[in-house]
Enzyme design. Structure first.
Site, PDB file in Angstrom:
ATOM      1  N   ASN A 187     -17.605  37.949  -5.331  1.00  0.00           N
ATOM      2  CA  ASN A 187     -18.676  38.943  -5.450  1.00  0.00           C
ATOM      3  C   ASN A 187     -18.017  40.249  -5.903  1.00  0.00           C
ATOM      4  O   ASN A 187     -17.387  40.945  -5.104  1.00  0.00           O
ATOM      5  CB  ASN A 187     -19.358  39.096  -4.093  1.00  0.00           C
ATOM      6  CG  ASN A 187     -20.519  40.069  -4.138  1.00  0.00           C
ATOM      7  OD1 ASN A 187     -20.753  40.726  -5.165  1.00  0.00           O
ATOM      8  ND2 ASN A 187     -21.242  40.167  -3.041  1.00  0.00           N
ATOM      9  N   ARG A 241     -21.026  35.610  -8.063  1.00  0.00           N
ATOM     10  CA  ARG A 241     -22.356  36.155  -7.840  1.00  0.00           C
ATOM     11  C   ARG A 241     -22.672  37.081  -9.016  1.00  0.00           C
ATOM     12  O   ARG A 241     -21.887  37.972  -9.338  1.00  0.00           O
ATOM     13  CB  ARG A 241     -22.369  36.965  -6.547  1.00  0.00           C
ATOM     14  CG  ARG A 241     -23.684  37.645  -6.341  1.00  0.00           C
ATOM     15  CD  ARG A 241     -23.576  38.752  -5.338  1.00  0.00           C
ATOM     16  NE  ARG A 241     -24.870  39.374  -5.162  1.00  0.00           N
ATOM     17  CZ  ARG A 241     -25.039  40.618  -4.772  1.00  0.00           C
ATOM     18  NH1 ARG A 241     -24.001  41.374  -4.506  1.00  0.00           N
ATOM     19  NH2 ARG A 241     -26.242  41.113  -4.632  1.00  0.00           N
ATOM     20  N   HIS A 291     -31.280  39.123  -3.832  1.00  0.00           N
ATOM     21  CA  HIS A 291     -30.915  38.365  -2.618  1.00  0.00           C
ATOM     22  C   HIS A 291     -31.365  36.901  -2.668  1.00  0.00           C
ATOM     23  O   HIS A 291     -31.506  36.252  -1.629  1.00  0.00           O
ATOM     24  CB  HIS A 291     -31.509  39.015  -1.341  1.00  0.00           C
ATOM     25  CG  HIS A 291     -30.935  40.351  -1.012  1.00  0.00           C
ATOM     26  ND1 HIS A 291     -31.707  41.407  -0.568  1.00  0.00           N
ATOM     27  CD2 HIS A 291     -29.684  40.815  -1.072  1.00  0.00           C
ATOM     28  CE1 HIS A 291     -30.938  42.453  -0.364  1.00  0.00           C
ATOM     29  NE2 HIS A 291     -29.706  42.131  -0.672  1.00  0.00           N
ATOM     30  N   ALA A 322     -27.327  46.267   4.333  1.00  0.00           N
ATOM     31  CA  ALA A 322     -27.300  47.622   3.772  1.00  0.00           C
ATOM     32  C   ALA A 322     -28.303  47.679   2.622  1.00  0.00           C
ATOM     33  O   ALA A 322     -29.146  48.571   2.527  1.00  0.00           O
ATOM     34  CB  ALA A 322     -25.893  47.946   3.301  1.00  0.00           C
ATOM     35  N   GLU A 369     -24.197  33.449   1.612  1.00  0.00           N
ATOM     36  CA  GLU A 369     -24.380  33.373   0.162  1.00  0.00           C
ATOM     37  C   GLU A 369     -23.193  32.691  -0.507  1.00  0.00           C
ATOM     38  O   GLU A 369     -23.347  31.963  -1.483  1.00  0.00           O
ATOM     39  CB  GLU A 369     -24.561  34.796  -0.398  1.00  0.00           C
ATOM     40  CG  GLU A 369     -25.909  35.389   0.005  1.00  0.00           C
ATOM     41  CD  GLU A 369     -25.928  36.911   0.014  1.00  0.00           C
ATOM     42  OE1 GLU A 369     -25.318  37.500   0.924  1.00  0.00           O
ATOM     43  OE2 GLU A 369     -26.550  37.507  -0.871  1.00  0.00           O
TER      44      GLU A 369
HETATM   45  P1  ADP Z   1     -24.600  44.266   2.580  1.00  0.00           P
HETATM   46  O1  ADP Z   1     -24.204  42.823   2.329  1.00  0.00           O
HETATM   47  O2  ADP Z   1     -25.883  44.659   1.919  1.00  0.00           O
HETATM   48  O3  ADP Z   1     -23.482  45.256   2.383  1.00  0.00           O
HETATM   49  P2  ADP Z   1     -24.682  43.457   5.365  1.00  0.00           P
HETATM   50  O4  ADP Z   1     -25.611  42.311   5.383  1.00  0.00           O
HETATM   51  O5  ADP Z   1     -23.231  43.188   5.538  1.00  0.00           O
HETATM   52  O6  ADP Z   1     -24.949  44.383   4.111  1.00  0.00           O
HETATM   53  O7  ADP Z   1     -25.161  44.471   6.510  1.00  0.00           O
HETATM   54  C1  ADP Z   1     -24.432  45.622   6.783  1.00  0.00           C
HETATM   55  C2  ADP Z   1     -25.227  46.499   7.717  1.00  0.00           C
HETATM   56  O8  ADP Z   1     -25.546  45.796   8.912  1.00  0.00           O
HETATM   57  C3  ADP Z   1     -24.469  47.713   8.176  1.00  0.00           C
HETATM   58  O9  ADP Z   1     -24.600  48.764   7.271  1.00  0.00           O
HETATM   59  C4  ADP Z   1     -25.137  48.028   9.491  1.00  0.00           C
HETATM   60  O10 ADP Z   1     -26.157  48.973   9.242  1.00  0.00           O
HETATM   61  C5  ADP Z   1     -25.797  46.746   9.930  1.00  0.00           C
HETATM   62  N1  ADP Z   1     -25.287  46.287  11.227  1.00  0.00           N
HETATM   63  C6  ADP Z   1     -24.179  45.569  11.485  1.00  0.00           C
HETATM   64  N2  ADP Z   1     -24.044  45.371  12.819  1.00  0.00           N
HETATM   65  C7  ADP Z   1     -25.102  45.992  13.404  1.00  0.00           C
HETATM   66  C8  ADP Z   1     -25.548  46.147  14.775  1.00  0.00           C
HETATM   67  N3  ADP Z   1     -24.868  45.639  15.798  1.00  0.00           N
HETATM   68  N4  ADP Z   1     -26.683  46.849  14.971  1.00  0.00           N
HETATM   69  C9  ADP Z   1     -27.385  47.369  13.945  1.00  0.00           C
HETATM   70  N5  ADP Z   1     -27.021  47.236  12.657  1.00  0.00           N
HETATM   71  C10 ADP Z   1     -25.902  46.567  12.398  1.00  0.00           C
END
Ligand code: ADP
Length: 396
Positions: free
Chosen positions: A8, A90, A179, A210, A383
């Site tokens: 990715n 990806r 997604h 995120a 993924e």
């Molecule tokens: P991406 O793949 O879009 O970067 P992720 O699916 O890895 O995102 O999610 C990351 C986000 O998950 C972090 O920015 C955080 O906000 C949230 N996160 C992780 N652990 C927790 C938790 N224990 N409580 C609330 N939010 C969480």
């Protein structure tokens, strides 16, 4: 037995997972961050809890990939590059053209490059990753897995914008979603957990990371989705705005003397959402911590939840019902309180979550109460696993 790597590539990042196939054993995972920005961070996790980290200057994706491959050898995760029998990438935008993952050859690579306009922030990095691997491992099968393919089943009524029709005809201006790889994985797991064919289920899947989006899945296909032409649309996200009235953008640009629309798009992508509203953090954990004492943090979380509830309601109405609600991605998998509060608001649909079953993070589980008429499932997404499975499927 071969080994497949899922890649990715972002503009300054490269994330990977290496699997032994076909038994799908995860051998290593990691990320290189700040590529081209100085002080690049390298992290590779492997074996039974082993971890390699380093900080060094990595100028570009070619260097990042060469370093990653060298480390896989020097850390003895691989004995030689010959063990790699598949590379999956990806790719963010597949337009209307790519309705499924593909084996990358010169023609498909050209087609992917031509879709650059649909994802100007992501597609160039995806292409850099593909080319860099091709250079180092020219004879290994290379597969592109598109975020958008799963959504090519959206009905016309859901993918069209109410704009002059010619913009679609001439320029393919429409909703593409994102997604999709996550939705493909999670929806099939949901069907397995429920013991029913996916084709017979109406699902609303909440991919709350995120970057966050929501998908309505009906007849085994993506029926509607919250991201739009680009990933900036839909619900409130970490740094993205989600849906806004375009006129407010023009108004703000006038008032703030923002003359370039690219700058406004940058604000919508990087300075809005949780960080823009709260002023505290883009990370839901920090927003949740701050919310008792900070009104804006509280508001940011409330708005996030409100947008999620709003989309669920509209998707239940569009599909004429719902069999299961599914939580996935960082926030969905980990925020116990957010899952509880959200589902408490949805009890009139027959959604009810058992607070003891819900008291868990990142584990696949049915968290509904026994009397819930609509199931609520927690399903960690994967993924990368979907990507390496696609390599095996297309190799045949
Ligand atoms: P991406 O793949 O879009 O970067 P992720 O699916 O890895 O995102 O999610 C990351 C986000 O998950 C972090 O920015 C955080 O906000 C949230 N996160 C992780 N652990 C927790 C938790 N224990 N409580 C609330 N939010 C969480």
């Amino acid at each position: 037995m071969g080994k497949s790597i899922a890649i990715n590539a972002g503009s300054s990042t490269l994330k990977f997972k290496l699997f032994e196939m076909p038994n799908e054993k995860l051998l290593a995972l990691g990320a290189i961050e700040r590529i081209g920005l100085g002080n690049s961070d390298v992290e590779i996790k492997y074996g039974d809890g082993k971890k390699y980290t380093d900080t060094l200057d990595i100028k570009n994706h070619d260097e990042a990939i060469q370093l990653l491959l060298d480390k896989l050898i020097s850390l003895k995760i691989l004995e030689s590059f010959d063990e790699i029998t598949g590379v999956g990438h990806r790719v963010v935008a597949g337009g209307e053209y790519f309705t499924d993952s593909v084996i990358i050859d010169d023609k498909t690579l050209q087609e992917i490059e031509s879709l650059r306009e649909f994802a100007p922030l992501h597609e160039p990095a995806n292409v850099l990753g593909i080319k860099a691997f091709k250079k180092i491992l020219p004879d290994v099968i290379s597969v592109a897995v598109f975020d958008t393919s799963f959504h090519t089943t959206l009905p016309e009524v859901n993918y069209m914008y109410s704009l002059p029709y010619e913009y679609y005809e001439k320029h393919k201006a429409r909703k593409y979603g994102a997604h999709g790889t996550s939705y493909r994985y999670v929806s099939q797991r949901a069907a397995d957990m429920l013991g029913k064919p996916l084709e017979d289920l109406k699902l609303v899947v909440l991919h709350l990371g995120a970057g966050a989006s929501i998908d309505a899945i009906k007849d085994g296909k993506s029926y509607d989705t919250s991201m739009g032409f680009s990933p900036v649309a839909g619900i409130t996200m970490a740094t993205r705005s989600g849906d806004v009235d375009p006129s407010v953008l023009q108004y703000v640009m006038d008032k703030e003397n923002i003359t370039n629309f690219d700058d406004m798009i940058d604000i919508l992508n990087h300075k809005s959402g949780l960080i823009g509203i709260s002023g505290v953090s883009a990370d839901m954990r920090e927003v949740e911590e701050a919310q008792t004492e900070n009104h804006r943090a509280h508001l940011a979380r409330d708005m996030f939840m409100n947008r999620v509830v709003r989309y669920i309601g509209s998707y239940v109405a569009e599909m004429g019902g719902i069999d299961a609600l599914v939580f996935t991605a960082g926030i969905g998998e980990n925020s116990i309180t957010l899952r509880q509060e959200l589902t408490d608001q949805l009890s009139y649909f027959g959604i009810k979550v058992d607070s003891e079953k819900n008291n868990i993070r990142g584990v696949e589980r049915d968290i509904s109460t026994n009397d819930a008429t609509v199931k609520t499932l927690l399903i960690p997404t994967d993924e990368e696993l979907m990507i390496v499975r696609d390599i095996e499927r297309l190799r045949k």
